[in-house]
Design a protein around this motif. Structure first.
Motif, short mmCIF file in Angstrom:
data_model
loop_
_atom_site.label_atom_id
_atom_site.label_comp_id
_atom_site.label_asym_id
_atom_site.label_seq_id
_atom_site.Cartn_x
_atom_site.Cartn_y
_atom_site.Cartn_z
N PHE A 6 31.63 34.13 29.38
CA PHE A 6 32.89 34.82 29.67
C PHE A 6 33.10 34.96 31.17
N ALA A 7 34.36 35.14 31.55
CA ALA A 7 34.66 35.33 32.97
C ALA A 7 35.59 36.53 33.14
N VAL A 8 35.30 37.33 34.15
CA VAL A 8 36.19 38.42 34.55
C VAL A 8 37.00 37.93 35.74
N LEU A 9 38.33 37.95 35.60
CA LEU A 9 39.21 37.57 36.70
C LEU A 9 39.63 38.86 37.40
N PHE A 50 39.30 31.10 42.12
CA PHE A 50 39.61 30.78 40.72
C PHE A 50 38.55 29.87 40.14
N PRO A 51 38.37 29.89 38.80
CA PRO A 51 37.46 28.90 38.20
C PRO A 51 38.02 27.49 38.41
N GLU A 52 37.12 26.54 38.61
CA GLU A 52 37.57 25.15 38.81
C GLU A 52 38.19 24.63 37.51
N GLY A 61 35.96 33.10 26.74
CA GLY A 61 37.01 34.10 26.90
C GLY A 61 37.10 34.60 28.33
N PHE A 62 38.24 35.20 28.64
CA PHE A 62 38.51 35.70 29.98
C PHE A 62 39.03 37.14 29.90
N VAL A 63 38.71 37.93 30.90
CA VAL A 63 39.24 39.29 31.00
C VAL A 63 40.00 39.39 32.32
N ILE A 64 41.23 39.90 32.27
CA ILE A 64 42.01 40.08 33.49
C ILE A 64 42.11 41.57 33.76
N THR A 65 41.73 41.97 34.97
CA THR A 65 41.61 43.39 35.28
C THR A 65 42.91 44.00 35.79
N GLY A 66 42.83 45.29 36.09
CA GLY A 66 43.94 45.98 36.75
C GLY A 66 44.05 45.53 38.20
N SER A 67 45.10 46.01 38.87
CA SER A 67 45.34 45.60 40.26
C SER A 67 46.24 46.60 40.95
#
Length: 242
Positions: A6-9, A50-52, A61-67
């Motif tokens: 998994f990746a956290v963006l 960013f991931p290549e 799966g990916f998780v997109i955080t707050g900002s």
């Protein structure tokens, strides 16, 4: 079957407090979502990392955080993130969007997002779950309390999206699109101390009034978020168990 990856963006810089106590927001998310044998990577997308392209497919799966940024803005990294989300949608990759992540997912799908007419929502909010097979399979209650900290919201979603939760303040608190995209406006990953610290930062930056900050803090002390139910939902969705 190999171990899941998994990746956290990350869409925000870590605050000193979160860095010191939790090892940054990445640490906060991994603490909530990680299970044994998984690999978790982090990409600071708000800094252009960013991931290549050819490696995107390796992730389950990916998780997109707050900002702190507006999801309706057109910063270069936000446009790049929108393109990545369109690609992930085409690949039917699992994506869990939290707060800003929820809004940017809505935007990537062609929905409308912007400032909330009701202003900031900071504190522990009670959200009402709409009937959904996901909730019944998890035996979720009809309403949940969750930590919120936002002044933007999803106004409108494409017809194919399912609105999963609403609150008195926000019409779209949670949605899913197909079996692969899910957005949550609140912060299931936050603890109360993270929000306390964030309220001080917003006050320090003159984004909220002192009276508002004091009121938000006193309400926080009186309530507890439903952490376990939220955690179960996020893990179940991301890992394809729902």
């Amino acid at each position: 079957m190999g171990s899941q990856k998994f990746a956290v963006l990350l869409c925000a810089d870590d605050s000193d407090y979160v860095k010191k106590i939790y090892g940054g927001y990445f640490g906060v998310f991994v603490r909530m979502l990680e299970e044994e044998g998984e690999t978790w990577d982090m990409f600071r997308v708000s800094n252009g990392q960013f991931p290549e392209d050819e490696k995107v497919g390796e992730y389950d799966g990916f998780v997109i955080t707050g900002s702190c940024n507006d999801a309706h803005g057109n910063d270069l990294w936000i446009c790049k993130l929108l393109n990545l989300l369109k690609k992930l949608n085409g690949m039917k990759k699992k994506v869990l969007g939290i707060c800003f992540g929820h809004q940017i997912l809505g935007r990537a799908l062609g929905g409308k997002i912007g400032r909330a007419s009701s202003g900031w929502d900071i504190g522990i909010t009670n959200i009402n779950l709409q009937p959904s097979k996901i909730f019944s399979s998890l035996k979720m209650p009809a309403s949940l309390s969750i930590i919120e900290c936002h002044r933007d919201e999803v106004w409108e979603l494409p017809p194919k999206a399912e609105v999963m939760a609403r609150s008195n303040k926000t019409g779209i608190e949670m949605f899913r699109y197909g079996d692969h995209f899910m957005g949550i406006q609140g912060h299931p990953e936050y603890t109360k101390d993270i929000l306390f610290n964030l309220i001080d930062r917003l006050l320090h930056r003159d984004l909220i009034e002192e009276s508002f900050a004091e009121e938000a803090k006193s309400k926080l002390e009186a309530n507890e978020p439903d952490k376990e139910a939220r955690k179960k939902l996020c893990i179940g969705f991301l890992k394809g168990r729902l």
